[in-house]
Design a protein around this motif. Structure first.
Motif, PDB file in Angstrom:
ATOM      1  N   CYS A 247     114.822 112.589 -10.265  1.00  0.00           N
ATOM      2  CA  CYS A 247     113.980 112.767 -11.437  1.00  0.00           C
ATOM      3  C   CYS A 247     112.774 111.859 -11.228  1.00  0.00           C
ATOM      4  O   CYS A 247     112.932 110.673 -10.943  1.00  0.00           O
ATOM      5  N   ASN A 248     111.601 112.418 -11.367  1.00  0.00           N
ATOM      6  CA  ASN A 248     110.377 111.681 -11.077  1.00  0.00           C
ATOM      7  C   ASN A 248     109.740 111.244 -12.398  1.00  0.00           C
ATOM      8  O   ASN A 248     109.219 112.059 -13.139  1.00  0.00           O
ATOM      9  N   TYR A 249     109.791 109.949 -12.680  1.00  0.00           N
ATOM     10  CA  TYR A 249     109.202 109.436 -13.925  1.00  0.00           C
ATOM     11  C   TYR A 249     107.903 108.692 -13.657  1.00  0.00           C
ATOM     12  O   TYR A 249     107.531 107.784 -14.403  1.00  0.00           O
ATOM     13  N   THR A 250     107.241 109.053 -12.578  1.00  0.00           N
ATOM     14  CA  THR A 250     105.966 108.426 -12.246  1.00  0.00           C
ATOM     15  C   THR A 250     105.019 108.521 -13.440  1.00  0.00           C
ATOM     16  O   THR A 250     104.859 109.587 -14.033  1.00  0.00           O
ATOM     17  N   ASP A 251     104.419 107.386 -13.784  1.00  0.00           N
ATOM     18  CA  ASP A 251     103.566 107.334 -14.975  1.00  0.00           C
ATOM     19  C   ASP A 251     102.268 108.093 -14.737  1.00  0.00           C
ATOM     20  O   ASP A 251     101.577 107.866 -13.740  1.00  0.00           O
ATOM     21  N   TRP A 258     108.466 105.667 -10.639  1.00  0.00           N
ATOM     22  CA  TRP A 258     109.821 105.346 -11.097  1.00  0.00           C
ATOM     23  C   TRP A 258     110.692 106.585 -10.947  1.00  0.00           C
ATOM     24  O   TRP A 258     110.257 107.683 -11.308  1.00  0.00           O
ATOM     25  N   TYR A 259     111.856 106.388 -10.375  1.00  0.00           N
ATOM     26  CA  TYR A 259     112.745 107.525 -10.098  1.00  0.00           C
ATOM     27  C   TYR A 259     114.171 107.226 -10.525  1.00  0.00           C
ATOM     28  O   TYR A 259     114.605 106.078 -10.502  1.00  0.00           O
ATOM     29  N   CYS A 260     114.885 108.263 -10.900  1.00  0.00           N
ATOM     30  CA  CYS A 260     116.334 108.174 -11.054  1.00  0.00           C
ATOM     31  C   CYS A 260     116.921 109.344 -10.276  1.00  0.00           C
ATOM     32  O   CYS A 260     116.271 110.383 -10.126  1.00  0.00           O
TER      33      CYS A 260
HETATM   34  C1  LIG Z   1     106.279 112.193  -8.437  1.00  0.00           C
HETATM   35  O1  LIG Z   1     105.179 112.542  -9.236  1.00  0.00           O
HETATM   36  C2  LIG Z   1     103.946 111.999  -8.788  1.00  0.00           C
HETATM   37  C3  LIG Z   1     102.848 112.342  -9.798  1.00  0.00           C
HETATM   38  O2  LIG Z   1     103.260 113.212 -10.754  1.00  0.00           O
HETATM   39  C4  LIG Z   1     103.627 112.513  -7.425  1.00  0.00           C
HETATM   40  O3  LIG Z   1     102.404 111.951  -6.965  1.00  0.00           O
HETATM   41  C5  LIG Z   1     104.749 112.159  -6.472  1.00  0.00           C
HETATM   42  O4  LIG Z   1     104.517 112.686  -5.193  1.00  0.00           O
HETATM   43  C6  LIG Z   1     106.075 112.656  -7.008  1.00  0.00           C
HETATM   44  N1  LIG Z   1     107.134 112.184  -6.138  1.00  0.00           N
HETATM   45  C7  LIG Z   1     107.946 112.990  -5.445  1.00  0.00           C
HETATM   46  C8  LIG Z   1     108.986 112.332  -4.590  1.00  0.00           C
HETATM   47  O5  LIG Z   1     107.844 114.184  -5.511  1.00  0.00           O
END
Ligand SMILES: *[C@@H]1O[C@H](CO)[C@@H](O)[C@H](O)[C@H]1NC(C)=O
Ligand SMILES: *[C@@H]1O[C@H](CO)[C@@H](O)[C@H](O)[C@H]1NC(C)=O
Ligand SMILES: *[C@@H]1O[C@H](CO)[C@@H](O)[C@H](O)[C@H]1NC(C)=O
Ligand SMILES: *[C@@H]1O[C@H](CO)[C@@H](O)[C@H](O)[C@H]1NC(C)=O
Length: 574
Positions: A247-251, A258-260
């Motif tokens: 789960c991608n919780y990137t701000d 941030w990931y879970c």
């Molecule tokens: C998670 O999301 C961010 C931005 O939304 C993106 O740049 C990043 O590549 C993503 N990470 C993965 C592992 O997909």
């Protein structure tokens, strides 16, 4: 309830069995269905991992953990240059030396310091001058060390008059360290030199920081209806065909990653909280762990000869200090138990709560960060009876907190910083990045912002911290641009109590490195008050080093802030 549960038992059994291999790498449990099963899964996992992990032998990571160093808002070329410069400037001498036998590592008990005679042809020490001390490091065999890298702290103090100041330690890289201590009051004063870690121990800490940024791990609970699952989270998680999906919780604003691991049955948007998962153990070999024995951590180095001097008053009209002697001045010192800054605004003492109320009248005081800024909220909230804490039903020690004095229009708030916050359990919807919070402030002459963010970054590579500070600094710049009168206080790190275990996660060595970065990034920023918690803790003549400094020290910090909020009118005129 019991009947309902038994209905799911077969499903649960299948899931549990199929999950065991997966569990070797990830703590991934089904919670709530059956608490006992959960705890036995934990036990199973740890017994399997302890079988696989030979005690005392360091287990290499089976994946490439770069900890998402290059995510976040794109650094400008200036910022990228700054980052390279900062990383170079805090390179620690001798930290990559490996394989030194423990008996040849630095031993505080065999090491000693010698007070040097007063310089420049003086017969005595006088106020305004300096004291020089030479530290000779030796190993456990009593042989002189021939290289540097030991982490030493020094101070001069006169406890009877509540006076203390920190010294500057210069590594000569030959096993000797020159310490310079400022002479700022007259009377008898004692010198203290402390070995925080040997250079060999620092080498191990550096390796841990590079290779085991996952040694503190995090978890989140996901819940929907009667289903709930807990998975492991971090700034970056190894992904691959053999791993669970992420789960991608990137701000979206700052790009902070941030990931879970994705729960097996639930969606990513069912995350309800965030918490510290725990501390990974068995990080050191048996030999390495000897470098962290209690007697080798934060241990005093004794004086050879006198450890104290008598400082005479300065002679009026005669400057004792030669220009080249004044190179080092600490940010302040204690005298009669009160902090006295050596530059900037003079400090006032806010001993009465009514003086604080008067000063804060009409002010909005926002505090963001870790528990070391929460202490300020707690101090003010407890000390000023007119401030009433508003019950937000927040968990203890986590927040957010709010206190108000509606008569005098004072608002005080505290909110913790975003992941990797190591608090017990933070609701996911309360997870905020400081930079985003600052972007939500109007600011102005009646706004005070205090920020403290350091301790929870000690297990990560420095680049992670640099990136976080860059985002915060940009947000401060925007805030000060739109509301120039805003007072922004940035608190530095502080030394703390260390034991063999705490050292591996929270050593002062990690903190001092983070702190150097923080100072360099905020030192020259207009409108920002850098509050030197490091020096205010180190210089204190009687209080021990604590992660949460003693109330005495907190009071001095609050006095310093309020002195900036309400400058003394008389001082201002003169
Ligand atoms: C998670 O999301 C961010 C931005 O939304 C993106 O740049 C990043 O590549 C993503 N990470 C993965 C592992 O997909
Ligand atoms: C890890 O991955 C990064 C980016 O893909 C790469 O630059 C780096 O060399 C790798 N490190 C190791 C130890 O494999
Ligand atoms: C100063 O140091 C000497 C020698 O170590 C010691 O005997 C003496 O008690 C010390 N005096 C004070 C006031 O600490
Ligand atoms: C505040 O309290 C300290 C310590 O009790 C005392 O030394 C100082 O004189 C007091 N200052 C004022 C302004 O009352």
């Amino acid at each position: 309830m019991g009947g309902n549960l038994s209905k799911y038992a077969p499903i649960f059994l299948v899931l549990a069995l199929s999950g065991i291999l997966f569990l070797l790498r990830n703590i991934h449990t089904l919670e709530r269905w059956n608490c006992q099963s959960v705890s036995s899964l934990y036990q199973l996992r740890s017994s399997i991992s302890s079988v696989l992990k030979p005690a005392g032998q360091f287990l290499a990571l089976d994946h490439n953990q770069t900890f998402c160093l290059h995510l976040g808002q794109e650094p400008s070329s200036e910022e990228a240059h700054e980052e390279r410069y900062l990383l170079d400037s805090i390179a620690w001498p001798g930290a990559s030396r490996r394989g030194v036998p423990v008996r040849k590592s630095s031993d505080p008990a065999h090491s000693y310091f010698v007070i040097q005679p007063p310089g420049s042809g003086q017969a005595t020490w006088r106020v305004g001058g300096k004291l020089e001390v030479l530290v000779h490091m030796q190993n456990f065999l009593g042989q002189p060390k021939r290289y540097g890298g030991d982490f030493l702290l020094a101070r001069i103090r006169s406890p009877e008059i509540g006076a203390g100041a920190s010294g500057r330690v210069v590594d000569r890289r030959n096993g000797m360290y020159a310490v310079e201590l400022p002479l700022l009051w007259s009377g008898q004063a004692q010198v203290e030199v402390t070995l925080v870690h040997s250079s060999e121990a620092v080498g191990v800490l550096k390796r841990l920081r590079e290779e085991r940024p996952d040694r503190v791990y995090f978890k989140s609970l996901f819940r929907s209806g009667f289903l709930s699952e807990t998975t492991v989270c971090n700034l970056c998680l190894p992904a691959g065909p053999k791993q669970a999906a992420l789960c991608n919780y990137t701000d979206s604003h700052t790009g902070e990653p941030w990931y879970c691991y994705k729960p097996r049955l639930l969606d990513c948007d069912t995350r309800v909280n965030h918490a510290k998962g725990g501390y990974k153990k068995n990080l050191l070999t048996t030999t390495e762990s000897l470098l962290f024995a209690s007697f080798a951590i934060k241990a005093p180095v004794q004086a050879l000869g006198m450890d104290n001097i008598t400082i005479l008053p300065a002679i009026k009209g005669l400057s004792l200090m030669h220009r080249d002697q004044v190179k080092f001045m600490p940010p302040g010192y204690y005298y009669q138990g009160s902090w006295r800054p050596l530059s900037g605004m003079p400090i006032q003492q806010f001993n009465d709560s009514s003086a604080i109320t008067q000063c804060l009248s009409g002010k909005l005081f926002y505090m963001y960060g870790d528990s070391t800024v929460r202490q300020w909220f707690e101090y003010l909230n407890a000390f000023v009876p007119e401030l009433k804490e508003f019950n937000l039903y927040s968990p203890k020690n986590v927040g957010p907190y709010m206190a108000v004095d509606s008569v005098n229009n004072i608002l005080l708030t505290y909110r913790c910083h975003g992941p990797p916050i190591r608090f017990s359990t933070v609701s996911s919807n309360e997870l905020r990045y400081i930079a985003n919070e600052l972007d939500g402030l109007t600011g102005g002459r009646d706004t005070i912002v205090a920020i403290s963010i350091w301790s929870h970054f000690s297990t990560f590579p420095l680049e992670v911290y640099l990136r976080r500070l860059r985002h915060i600094r940009r947000a401060i710049a925007r805030l000060l641009d739109r509301a120039p009168g805003t007072l922004v206080v940035v608190r530095t790190a502080n030394p703390q109590k260390l034991d063999p275990e705490v050292s591996l996660y929270n050593s002062d060595w990690f903190s001092v490195q983070l702190d150097a970065v923080l100072r360099a990034m905020f030192r020259s920023m207009r409108g920002v008050l850098l509050l030197d918690a490091w020096d205010m803790t180190l210089a204190h003549p009687t209080q021990p080093h604590l992660l949460h400094p003693a109330p005495d020290i907190v009071k001095n910090m609050i006095d310093l802030i309020l002195s900036h909020v309400c400058p003394d009118k008389q001082e201002k005129k003169s």
